[in-house]
Write a protein that holds these residues in place. Structure first.
Motif, PDB file in Angstrom:
ATOM      1  N   ARG A   1       0.524  -1.139  -0.144  1.00 27.75           N
ATOM      2  CA  ARG A   1      -0.067   0.213  -0.160  1.00 27.75           C
ATOM      3  C   ARG A   1       0.801   1.024   0.121  1.00 27.75           C
ATOM      4  O   ARG A   1       0.812   2.496  -0.489  1.00 27.75           O
ATOM      5  N   VAL A   2       2.356   0.864   0.855  1.00 30.51           N
ATOM      6  CA  VAL A   2       2.857   2.435   0.488  1.00 30.51           C
ATOM      7  C   VAL A   2       3.312   2.471  -0.543  1.00 30.51           C
ATOM      8  O   VAL A   2       3.865   3.587  -0.634  1.00 30.51           O
ATOM      9  N   ILE A   3       4.083   1.047  -1.565  1.00 30.16           N
ATOM     10  CA  ILE A   3       4.010   1.824  -2.801  1.00 30.16           C
ATOM     11  C   ILE A   3       2.951   2.434  -2.951  1.00 30.16           C
ATOM     12  O   ILE A   3       3.553   3.457  -4.625  1.00 30.16           O
ATOM     13  N   THR A   4       2.427   2.654  -3.418  1.00 28.57           N
ATOM     14  CA  THR A   4       0.993   2.753  -4.174  1.00 28.57           C
ATOM     15  C   THR A   4       0.909   4.496  -3.700  1.00 28.57           C
ATOM     16  O   THR A   4       0.886   5.829  -4.321  1.00 28.57           O
ATOM     17  N   ASP A   5       0.442   4.567  -2.666  1.00 28.70           N
ATOM     18  CA  ASP A   5       0.519   6.273  -1.927  1.00 28.70           C
ATOM     19  C   ASP A   5       1.326   6.966  -2.621  1.00 28.70           C
ATOM     20  O   ASP A   5       1.831   7.865  -2.962  1.00 28.70           O
TER      21      ASP A   5
ATOM     22  N   TRP B   1      10.363  11.765 -16.995  1.00 32.45           N
ATOM     23  CA  TRP B   1       9.305  11.631 -16.365  1.00 32.45           C
ATOM     24  C   TRP B   1       9.774  10.124 -16.317  1.00 32.45           C
ATOM     25  O   TRP B   1       9.689   9.398 -17.247  1.00 32.45           O
ATOM     26  N   ALA B   2      10.498   9.128 -15.205  1.00 37.11           N
ATOM     27  CA  ALA B   2      10.259   7.822 -15.442  1.00 37.11           C
ATOM     28  C   ALA B   2       9.799   8.045 -13.730  1.00 37.11           C
ATOM     29  O   ALA B   2      10.012   8.240 -12.842  1.00 37.11           O
ATOM     30  N   LEU B   3       9.078   6.368 -13.267  1.00 35.59           N
ATOM     31  CA  LEU B   3       8.454   6.256 -12.354  1.00 35.59           C
ATOM     32  C   LEU B   3       8.712   4.224 -12.052  1.00 35.59           C
ATOM     33  O   LEU B   3       7.828   3.734 -13.321  1.00 35.59           O
ATOM     34  N   TYR B   4       9.183   3.923 -11.433  1.00 34.54           N
ATOM     35  CA  TYR B   4       9.792   2.536 -11.054  1.00 34.54           C
ATOM     36  C   TYR B   4       9.103   1.972  -9.187  1.00 34.54           C
ATOM     37  O   TYR B   4       8.945   3.018  -8.845  1.00 34.54           O
ATOM     38  N   LEU B   5       8.064   1.020 -10.025  1.00 30.06           N
ATOM     39  CA  LEU B   5       7.049   0.685  -8.806  1.00 30.06           C
ATOM     40  C   LEU B   5       7.395  -0.751  -8.330  1.00 30.06           C
ATOM     41  O   LEU B   5       7.016  -1.836  -9.494  1.00 30.06           O
ATOM     42  N   GLY B   6       8.016  -1.536  -7.635  1.00 30.84           N
ATOM     43  CA  GLY B   6       8.509  -2.599  -7.180  1.00 30.84           C
ATOM     44  C   GLY B   6       7.720  -3.035  -5.943  1.00 30.84           C
ATOM     45  O   GLY B   6       7.470  -3.005  -4.922  1.00 30.84           O
ATOM     46  N   TYR B   7       6.478  -3.720  -6.350  1.00 29.22           N
ATOM     47  CA  TYR B   7       5.387  -4.719  -5.039  1.00 29.22           C
ATOM     48  C   TYR B   7       6.296  -5.770  -4.946  1.00 29.22           C
ATOM     49  O   TYR B   7       6.132  -7.096  -5.630  1.00 29.22           O
ATOM     50  N   LEU B   8       5.918  -6.213  -3.846  1.00 24.29           N
ATOM     51  CA  LEU B   8       5.496  -7.348  -3.427  1.00 24.29           C
ATOM     52  C   LEU B   8       4.679  -8.624  -3.641  1.00 24.29           C
ATOM     53  O   LEU B   8       4.767  -9.500  -3.515  1.00 24.29           O
ATOM     54  N   MET B   9       3.294  -8.099  -3.988  1.00 25.38           N
ATOM     55  CA  MET B   9       2.356  -8.169  -3.629  1.00 25.38           C
ATOM     56  C   MET B   9       2.704  -8.917  -5.880  1.00 25.38           C
ATOM     57  O   MET B   9       2.981  -8.162  -6.180  1.00 25.38           O
ATOM     58  N   PRO B  10       2.370 -10.535  -6.161  1.00 26.88           N
ATOM     59  CA  PRO B  10       1.728 -11.549  -5.373  1.00 26.88           C
ATOM     60  C   PRO B  10       2.863 -12.453  -4.395  1.00 26.88           C
ATOM     61  O   PRO B  10       2.826 -13.007  -6.174  1.00 26.88           O
ATOM     62  N   HIS B  11       3.062 -12.259  -3.633  1.00 25.87           N
ATOM     63  CA  HIS B  11       4.679 -12.807  -3.565  1.00 25.87           C
ATOM     64  C   HIS B  11       4.667 -13.951  -1.531  1.00 25.87           C
ATOM     65  O   HIS B  11       3.563 -13.291  -1.407  1.00 25.87           O
ATOM     66  N   TRP B  12       5.126 -15.079  -1.797  1.00 31.27           N
ATOM     67  CA  TRP B  12       4.876 -15.271  -0.096  1.00 31.27           C
ATOM     68  C   TRP B  12       5.668 -14.160   0.901  1.00 31.27           C
ATOM     69  O   TRP B  12       6.561 -13.493   0.409  1.00 31.27           O
ATOM     70  N   PRO B  13       5.126 -13.814   2.159  1.00 31.09           N
ATOM     71  CA  PRO B  13       4.346 -14.997   2.535  1.00 31.09           C
ATOM     72  C   PRO B  13       2.398 -14.320   2.128  1.00 31.09           C
ATOM     73  O   PRO B  13       1.964 -12.986   2.202  1.00 31.09           O
ATOM     74  N   PHE B  14       1.601 -14.958   2.387  1.00 30.05           N
ATOM     75  CA  PHE B  14       0.366 -14.753   1.796  1.00 30.05           C
ATOM     76  C   PHE B  14      -0.790 -14.040   2.495  1.00 30.05           C
ATOM     77  O   PHE B  14      -1.096 -15.164   3.576  1.00 30.05           O
ATOM     78  N   SER B  15      -0.312 -12.752   2.415  1.00 29.21           N
ATOM     79  CA  SER B  15      -1.297 -12.587   3.252  1.00 29.21           C
ATOM     80  C   SER B  15      -1.842 -11.047   2.384  1.00 29.21           C
ATOM     81  O   SER B  15      -1.210 -10.235   1.305  1.00 29.21           O
ATOM     82  N   VAL B  16      -3.442 -11.280   2.659  1.00 27.30           N
ATOM     83  CA  VAL B  16      -4.201  -9.742   2.025  1.00 27.30           C
ATOM     84  C   VAL B  16      -4.926  -9.433   2.619  1.00 27.30           C
ATOM     85  O   VAL B  16      -5.700  -9.981   3.471  1.00 27.30           O
TER      86      VAL B  16
ATOM     87  N   THR C   1      -5.457  -9.001  -7.395  1.00 29.84           N
ATOM     88  CA  THR C   1      -7.140  -8.756  -7.024  1.00 29.84           C
ATOM     89  C   THR C   1      -6.269  -6.813  -6.758  1.00 29.84           C
ATOM     90  O   THR C   1      -6.774  -6.344  -7.086  1.00 29.84           O
ATOM     91  N   CYS C   2      -5.416  -7.157  -5.752  1.00 28.73           N
ATOM     92  CA  CYS C   2      -5.292  -5.876  -4.678  1.00 28.73           C
ATOM     93  C   CYS C   2      -4.679  -5.743  -5.358  1.00 28.73           C
ATOM     94  O   CYS C   2      -4.063  -4.058  -5.412  1.00 28.73           O
ATOM     95  N   LEU C   3      -3.474  -5.598  -5.575  1.00 29.93           N
ATOM     96  CA  LEU C   3      -2.215  -5.391  -7.114  1.00 29.93           C
ATOM     97  C   LEU C   3      -3.014  -4.653  -8.255  1.00 29.93           C
ATOM     98  O   LEU C   3      -2.426  -3.517  -8.770  1.00 29.93           O
ATOM     99  N   ASP C   4      -4.053  -5.625  -8.795  1.00 31.54           N
ATOM    100  CA  ASP C   4      -5.236  -4.771  -9.615  1.00 31.54           C
ATOM    101  C   ASP C   4      -5.489  -3.674  -9.294  1.00 31.54           C
ATOM    102  O   ASP C   4      -5.372  -2.648 -10.159  1.00 31.54           O
ATOM    103  N   SER C   5      -5.878  -3.712  -8.247  1.00 35.26           N
ATOM    104  CA  SER C   5      -6.560  -2.479  -7.270  1.00 35.26           C
ATOM    105  C   SER C   5      -5.882  -0.893  -7.737  1.00 35.26           C
ATOM    106  O   SER C   5      -6.121  -0.152  -7.776  1.00 35.26           O
ATOM    107  N   MET C   6      -4.818  -1.492  -6.666  1.00 35.81           N
ATOM    108  CA  MET C   6      -3.703  -0.600  -6.426  1.00 35.81           C
ATOM    109  C   MET C   6      -3.581   0.069  -8.182  1.00 35.81           C
ATOM    110  O   MET C   6      -3.128   1.292  -7.682  1.00 35.81           O
TER     111      MET C   6
END
Length: 200
Positions: free
Chosen positions: A1-5, A19-34, A93-98
């Motif tokens: 969430r903080v990455i999106t914010d 400009w350039a922007l890189y977003l590195g998300y942990l989801m979807p990845h272990w640990p499976f928490s959502v 789905t959460c990642l898609d939403s963000m």
């Protein structure tokens, strides 16, 4: 969430120059928490059970049986598997939403049409198929990753079946920026392939 914010904060203040922007998300990845709302979209019945999801799985190649044993998964019941799958699907789905939030802000700020976007991952997830989890094997679920490229002049609504490599990402980004890649760097830009389906 903080990455999106952070991304939204950056895009709110981005000017109209390069400009350039890189977003590195942990989801979807272990640990499976959502967040629970995304988990509940799938558990218990909105699940497709994976192929040959047996724990242990005696039909696997001996090397993969050894890998399954090394994972120390023990007995995995169908309900346990459904919970894991619901968490994973929920993370996607959460990642898609963000990502949708980021794209919506880009659209509102007039940044979307002139921006190249690459969406990809570094590896897949076996997700119970063949009685395996994680990566570390050459089944499609583990090694197949999404690669979505969009941007100015790139035709939409097409699927290209040619295999590509993540090694190609650097020359692709350089190509997007109109810059030359150093001659000693491996890989080739995806843009030619994306534009007309050819590599030359």
């Amino acid at each position: 969430r903080v990455i999106t914010d952070w991304a939204l904060e950056y895009l709110e203040s981005a000017d109209t120059g390069p400009w350039a922007l890189y977003l590195g998300y942990l989801m979807p990845h272990w640990p499976f928490s959502v967040p629970e709302e995304f988990y509940n979209m799938y558990y218990p019945d909105n699940i497709h059970l994976p192929h040959d999801a047996n724990f242990p799985n005696d039909t696997l190649h001996p090397a993969l049986r050894h890998f399954q044993k090394a994972l120390d998964l023990g007995e995995v019941s169908e309900d346990m598997l459904r919970r894991v799958l619901a968490a994973y699907y929920g993370m996607v789905t959460c990642l898609d939403s963000m990502i949708g939030e980021v794209l919506s802000l880009m659209r509102r700020r007039g940044l979307l049409e002139d921006t190249h976007i690459i969406y990809t991952s570094d590896h897949g997830e076996s997700l119970g198929e063949h009685g395996l989890f994680y990566k570390q094997c050459s089944y499609e679920g583990s090694v197949g990753v999404p690669v979505i490229v969009s941007g100015p002049g790139i035709p939409g609504n097409q699927r290209i079946h040619d295999p590509v490599s993540l090694v190609d990402m650097y020359p692709t980004i350089m190509d997007m920026a109109g810059l030359e890649t150093e001659p000693d760097r491996p890989g080739e830009s995806w843009l030619k392939l994306a534009h007309d389906g050819s590599r030359t």
